[in-house]
Design an enzyme around this catalytic site. Structure first.
Site, short mmCIF file in Angstrom:
data_model
loop_
_atom_site.label_atom_id
_atom_site.label_comp_id
_atom_site.label_asym_id
_atom_site.label_seq_id
_atom_site.Cartn_x
_atom_site.Cartn_y
_atom_site.Cartn_z
N ARG A 201 23.06 -53.38 59.48
CA ARG A 201 22.32 -54.37 58.70
C ARG A 201 23.28 -55.38 58.08
O ARG A 201 24.47 -55.11 57.93
CB ARG A 201 21.40 -53.69 57.68
CG ARG A 201 21.99 -52.51 56.96
CD ARG A 201 20.95 -51.82 56.08
NE ARG A 201 21.61 -51.04 55.05
CZ ARG A 201 21.00 -50.33 54.13
NH1 ARG A 201 19.69 -50.30 54.10
NH2 ARG A 201 21.67 -49.65 53.22
N ARG A 208 23.73 -53.15 44.42
CA ARG A 208 22.44 -52.76 43.84
C ARG A 208 22.53 -52.71 42.31
O ARG A 208 23.64 -52.64 41.77
CB ARG A 208 22.08 -51.35 44.34
CG ARG A 208 22.03 -51.26 45.86
CD ARG A 208 22.64 -49.94 46.34
NE ARG A 208 22.81 -49.97 47.80
CZ ARG A 208 21.86 -49.62 48.66
NH1 ARG A 208 20.72 -49.15 48.23
NH2 ARG A 208 22.08 -49.72 49.96
N ASP A 280 18.57 -47.78 42.37
CA ASP A 280 19.62 -47.85 43.40
C ASP A 280 19.09 -48.53 44.67
O ASP A 280 19.85 -48.79 45.59
CB ASP A 280 20.16 -46.45 43.73
CG ASP A 280 19.05 -45.47 44.09
OD1 ASP A 280 18.18 -45.22 43.25
OD2 ASP A 280 19.05 -44.96 45.23
N ASN A 281 17.80 -48.80 44.71
CA ASN A 281 17.23 -49.52 45.85
C ASN A 281 16.83 -50.94 45.47
O ASN A 281 16.00 -51.56 46.14
CB ASN A 281 16.02 -48.77 46.40
CG ASN A 281 16.42 -47.47 47.10
OD1 ASN A 281 17.56 -47.34 47.55
ND2 ASN A 281 15.51 -46.53 47.18
N ASP A 290 16.70 -51.22 51.68
CA ASP A 290 16.44 -49.78 51.89
C ASP A 290 14.98 -49.50 52.26
O ASP A 290 14.18 -49.07 51.43
CB ASP A 290 16.86 -48.95 50.68
CG ASP A 290 18.35 -48.66 50.71
OD1 ASP A 290 19.05 -49.26 51.55
OD2 ASP A 290 18.82 -47.84 49.90
P1 AMP Z 1 17.20 -43.31 49.22
O1 AMP Z 1 16.11 -42.60 48.50
O2 AMP Z 1 17.05 -43.32 50.71
O3 AMP Z 1 17.45 -44.66 48.67
O4 AMP Z 1 18.54 -42.45 48.98
C1 AMP Z 1 18.99 -42.07 47.72
C2 AMP Z 1 20.39 -41.56 47.83
O5 AMP Z 1 20.46 -40.48 48.74
C3 AMP Z 1 21.41 -42.58 48.31
O6 AMP Z 1 22.62 -42.33 47.65
C4 AMP Z 1 21.52 -42.26 49.77
O7 AMP Z 1 22.76 -42.64 50.32
C5 AMP Z 1 21.39 -40.76 49.76
N1 AMP Z 1 20.87 -40.24 51.04
C6 AMP Z 1 19.62 -40.31 51.51
N2 AMP Z 1 19.52 -39.70 52.70
C7 AMP Z 1 20.74 -39.24 53.00
C8 AMP Z 1 21.31 -38.51 54.08
N3 AMP Z 1 20.57 -38.13 55.13
N4 AMP Z 1 22.61 -38.21 54.03
C9 AMP Z 1 23.37 -38.57 52.99
N5 AMP Z 1 22.91 -39.23 51.93
C10 AMP Z 1 21.62 -39.57 51.92
MG MG Z 2 18.63 -46.11 48.97
#
Ligand code: AMP
Ligand code: MG
Length: 524
Positions: A201, A208, A280-281, A290
């Protein structure tokens, strides 16, 4: 004959040996340098230099050649001998210094502590005609911020991210872009065993709100110095006009409030639900970032919850503007240590934050006006839109189809005239539609609106096609069997969502019954 001779006089340019990217000077990573410096001076890093994990048997699934052209990358860039491996996380082009950044954030309203690029990896930054752009992989393996998760993304969610990024771009909504999608047979464990994929991307910045929260919440002196360095970095690279502001952090907050208000209005106006509006998003540039359990509204229910994991509907469609505000408050809170002018009462910060209460409604009114084809402003335009939404909600009229059919609304005949049946019949409560349409007609007359002109204006802002869940689902199921044609087709279709395209009638229609049973959650 002469033509052939002419052709053979040209030098042969073998595409296989084509090599563009390895010009090391094209790539830079300004975070890595800044991070090293902060580490040295303050003992605080912005992240970690990192490499992707090996991805088995990668293959290209989608390439965004339009974006590559915008970046001024030559045709065939992806045929560079290393390209496939670079965009799988298996290799780097010379000059790239991949980096995973650390951030924190509030998840579902609760402080979640340290998060970070758990599966994102910044490859580097390149100059381009559309300004410097960061290129990031998602799903390239575990990083120091993976918190016991695998650092991978599955094909399903990667297809959704790629398609929706480009669909949002097609809709004219600020978003991170998708450049490539690589698939691999490598297994990934989720609720079931799925396969891995890597999306690349592109955005001017992937910073963020959570990056600022991270350095604010650590509380130690060095962290606040790092926080200041981060603000200075973002201001100098992305908001140079704010460099001389009396307080840069406060000036930054002000533009982020404005951009977030605009973004929320954009989302609402196309019925987009993000699904995981954790801090964080939230992009500091006001981009949609995200893509996970997002959804576009089908039958209009303002309380629609697109994320199956969102038990209390915190991130329902109707709540999004309020959550945008909540998240801005978290950002403001994080910036406080840099705003000594706020003194004891924080009033100066509160004043900036509260501009959202005018900026969002103003941005939203502008969007509704455009969707209704109004070309003048009146104080009660917001009310006109809300009353339409109420009538839509009472009978769950389809969001996208209603606005599209409204383009052809005839104001020269009564609302219940057969010419208006296509839109009117979408309303269970016809009387409610008629009452609204009478007001609308009056409003149109007051600004001497010409139906044909209005229709043309409205067709440029009310899409025919949005990425409904069931459309993505069909494409995903085929892709999981190795047939990527539907993914390709949707990608093409959604680039021009305002233009009716032959053969895509079903995509413009109502979702099938089974669409209601689709559940998308945070699992990706
Ligand atoms: P998200 O809810 O997708 O925005 O993710 C929240 C946090 O979890 C972020 O720090 C992501 O990098 C981490 N995260 C989500 N899925 C994974 C994964 N499969 N492996 C490692 N980190 C993850
Ligand atoms: Mg995220």
């Amino acid at each position: 004959m002469s033509k052939l001779r002419h052709m053979s006089a040209l030098p042969h340019i073998p595409l296989q040996n084509f090599s563009w990217s390895p010009q090391a000077e094209r790539w830079r990573n300004r975070y890595a340098g800044l991070s090293e410096q902060l580490q040295r001076d303050l003992g605080v890093a912005l992240g970690t230099a990192w490499q992707g994990d090996a991805l088995a048997m990668p293959r290209w699934v989608l390439l965004n050649q339009g974006l590559a052209r915008e970046l001024d990358w030559p045709q065939g860039w992806h045929q560079d001998p290393l390209a496939l491996n670079v965009f799988s996380g298996n290799a780097v082009w010379p000059g790239m210094a991949p980096f995973a950044s650390v951030y924190s954030g509030h998840q579902f309203g609760v402080w979640a502590g340290q998060l970070g690029d758990g599966r994102a990896l910044l490859l580097g930054e390149v100059d381009s005609p559309i300004g410097p752009q960061e290129v990031q992989l998602k799903g390239a393996g575990a990083t120091p911020y993976s918190r016991r998760a695998d650092g991978r993304a599955v094909l399903r969610s990667s297809i959704r991210e790629f398609l929706c990024s480009e669909a949002m771009h097609g809709l004219g909504i600020p978003t991170t872009r998708a450049l490539s999608l690589v698939a691999s047979p490598q297994p990934v464990r989720r609720e079931t065993i799925e396969t891995a994929a890597v999306v690349s991307r592109v955005a001017p910045s992937f910073i963020r709100f959570g990056h600022f929260e991270h350095f604010a919440h650590s509380g130690e002196d060095g962290h606040h110095e790092a926080l200041k360095a981060l603000v200075d970095f973002v201001v100098s690279h992305h908001f140079p006009e704010l460099q001389d502001a009396p307080n840069r952090a406060l000036a930054l907050l002000d533009v982020v409030v404005a951009r977030t208000a605009e973004l929320m209005a954009h989302w609402q106006s196309v019925g987009f639900c993000h699904g995981v509006m954790n801090t964080d998003n939230m992009s500091i540039l006001g981009l949609t970032i995200d893509y996970g359990p997002f959804g576009f509204l089908d039958a209009f229910d303002p309380n629609h919850i697109c994320n199956h994991s969102d038990d209390h509907g915190r991130y329902s469609w109707n709540n999004q503007p309020q959550i945008g505000y909540w998240n801005l408050r978290a950002l403001a809170q994080a910036l406080l240590p840099l705003i000594p002018e706020a003194k004891d009462d924080n009033q100066i910060v509160i004043d900036v934050l509260q501009t959202y209460e005018q900026r969002f409604p103003q941005a939203m009114r502008a969007r509704w006006r455009a969707k209704l084809g109004l070309h003048t402003e009146q104080d009660d335009d917001g009310k006109l839109a809300v009353e339409l939404l109420q009538a839509m909600a009472s009978g769950k009229a389809d969001f996208t189809i209603t606005f599209r059919r409204l383009c052809d609304f005839r104001s020269d005949v009564p609302p219940d005239h057969p010419a208006n049946a296509p839109v009117r019949d979408l309303f269970l409560d016809r009387a409610a539609f008629d009452a609204w349409a009478v007001q609308y007609t009056e409003r149109l007359r007051a600004e001497d609106s010409v139906d044909a002109d209005r229709a043309a204006r409205m067709r440029r802002v009310n899409p025919v096609y949005v990425l409904r869940n069931h459309m993505a689902q069909v494409a995903i199921q085929q892709a999981q069997k190795g047939d990527y044609s539907e993914v390709q087709r949707l990608y093409q279709l959604l680039q021009t969502p305002f233009d009716e395209q032959p053969g895509a009638e079903a995509d413009a229609g109502f979702p099938p019954e089974w669409a209601q049973a689709i559940e998308v959650s945070c699992s990706s």
